[in-house]
Design a protein around this motif. Sequence first.
Motif, PDB file in Angstrom:
ATOM      1  N   ASP A  15      11.722   5.604  -2.179  1.00 33.42           N
ATOM      2  CA  ASP A  15      11.667   4.073  -2.342  1.00 33.42           C
ATOM      3  C   ASP A  15      10.578   3.727  -3.061  1.00 33.42           C
ATOM      4  O   ASP A  15       9.492   3.346  -2.486  1.00 33.42           O
ATOM      5  CB  ASP A  15      12.210   3.485  -0.971  1.00 33.42           C
ATOM      6  N   PRO A  16      10.531   3.552  -4.245  1.00 30.86           N
ATOM      7  CA  PRO A  16       9.369   3.255  -4.981  1.00 30.86           C
ATOM      8  C   PRO A  16       8.502   1.825  -4.898  1.00 30.86           C
ATOM      9  O   PRO A  16       9.556   0.858  -4.780  1.00 30.86           O
ATOM     10  CB  PRO A  16       9.560   3.486  -6.645  1.00 30.86           C
ATOM     11  N   GLY A  17       7.365   1.648  -5.231  1.00 33.98           N
ATOM     12  CA  GLY A  17       6.886   0.592  -4.888  1.00 33.98           C
ATOM     13  C   GLY A  17       5.280   0.662  -5.225  1.00 33.98           C
ATOM     14  O   GLY A  17       4.673   1.755  -4.531  1.00 33.98           O
ATOM     15  N   LEU A  18       4.572  -0.358  -5.778  1.00 33.18           N
ATOM     16  CA  LEU A  18       3.171  -0.026  -6.092  1.00 33.18           C
ATOM     17  C   LEU A  18       2.372  -0.359  -4.858  1.00 33.18           C
ATOM     18  O   LEU A  18       1.267   0.325  -4.998  1.00 33.18           O
ATOM     19  CB  LEU A  18       2.790  -1.292  -7.112  1.00 33.18           C
ATOM     20  N   ARG A  19       2.771  -1.279  -4.075  1.00 28.02           N
ATOM     21  CA  ARG A  19       1.989  -1.272  -2.731  1.00 28.02           C
ATOM     22  C   ARG A  19       2.034  -0.309  -1.633  1.00 28.02           C
ATOM     23  O   ARG A  19       1.338   0.333  -1.132  1.00 28.02           O
ATOM     24  CB  ARG A  19       2.019  -2.602  -2.354  1.00 28.02           C
ATOM     25  N   SER A  20       3.573   0.001  -1.595  1.00 26.34           N
ATOM     26  CA  SER A  20       3.989   0.947  -0.680  1.00 26.34           C
ATOM     27  C   SER A  20       5.101   1.891  -1.215  1.00 26.34           C
ATOM     28  O   SER A  20       6.107   1.060  -1.533  1.00 26.34           O
ATOM     29  CB  SER A  20       4.259   0.301   0.775  1.00 26.34           C
ATOM     30  N   THR A  21       5.080   3.132  -1.379  1.00 27.24           N
ATOM     31  CA  THR A  21       6.291   3.890  -1.715  1.00 27.24           C
ATOM     32  C   THR A  21       6.731   4.612  -0.524  1.00 27.24           C
ATOM     33  O   THR A  21       5.908   5.639   0.035  1.00 27.24           O
ATOM     34  CB  THR A  21       5.619   4.970  -2.905  1.00 27.24           C
ATOM     35  N   GLY A  22       7.785   4.521  -0.175  1.00 25.34           N
ATOM     36  CA  GLY A  22       8.525   4.975   0.932  1.00 25.34           C
ATOM     37  C   GLY A  22       9.249   6.278   0.601  1.00 25.34           C
ATOM     38  O   GLY A  22       9.702   6.428  -0.589  1.00 25.34           O
ATOM     39  N   PHE A  23       9.123   7.031   1.565  1.00 23.24           N
ATOM     40  CA  PHE A  23       9.934   8.516   1.466  1.00 23.24           C
ATOM     41  C   PHE A  23      10.426   8.938   2.686  1.00 23.24           C
ATOM     42  O   PHE A  23      10.103   8.634   3.833  1.00 23.24           O
ATOM     43  CB  PHE A  23       8.635   9.644   0.652  1.00 23.24           C
ATOM     44  N   GLY A  24      11.668   9.984   2.405  1.00 21.86           N
ATOM     45  CA  GLY A  24      12.129  10.493   3.461  1.00 21.86           C
ATOM     46  C   GLY A  24      12.600  11.876   3.183  1.00 21.86           C
ATOM     47  O   GLY A  24      12.929  12.099   1.871  1.00 21.86           O
ATOM     48  N   VAL A  25      12.539  12.671   3.842  1.00 18.21           N
ATOM     49  CA  VAL A  25      12.749  14.405   3.521  1.00 18.21           C
ATOM     50  C   VAL A  25      13.963  14.470   4.326  1.00 18.21           C
ATOM     51  O   VAL A  25      13.504  14.494   5.944  1.00 18.21           O
ATOM     52  CB  VAL A  25      11.532  15.347   3.811  1.00 18.21           C
TER      53      VAL A  25
END
Length: 83
Positions: A15-25
């Motif tokens: 879940d892209p973002g410049l301040r915080s990019t979220g990820f899930g595996v």
Amino acid sequence: MKAPATTPIRILGIDPGLRSTGFGVIDKAGNKLAYVASGCIKTDAAGSLPQRIKTILDGLVEITHDFQVRQLLTTGWGMFHPV
């Protein structure tokens, strides 16, 4: 007769973002999904755009390597991409 075992595919969702990019595996084997990990890659809001993008890229490279990801999914694309 038992169905043959399906080798799981490791998938990284972003879940892209410049301040915080979220990820899930997750692992996907047939129609079964299993949680592996999730988190955020945070950047310095005072950093330049190139610095922030490098922080995100470095984080994604580390996650891809550490979890041996084989597929990638990002919000907005709606499709899988081989890594």
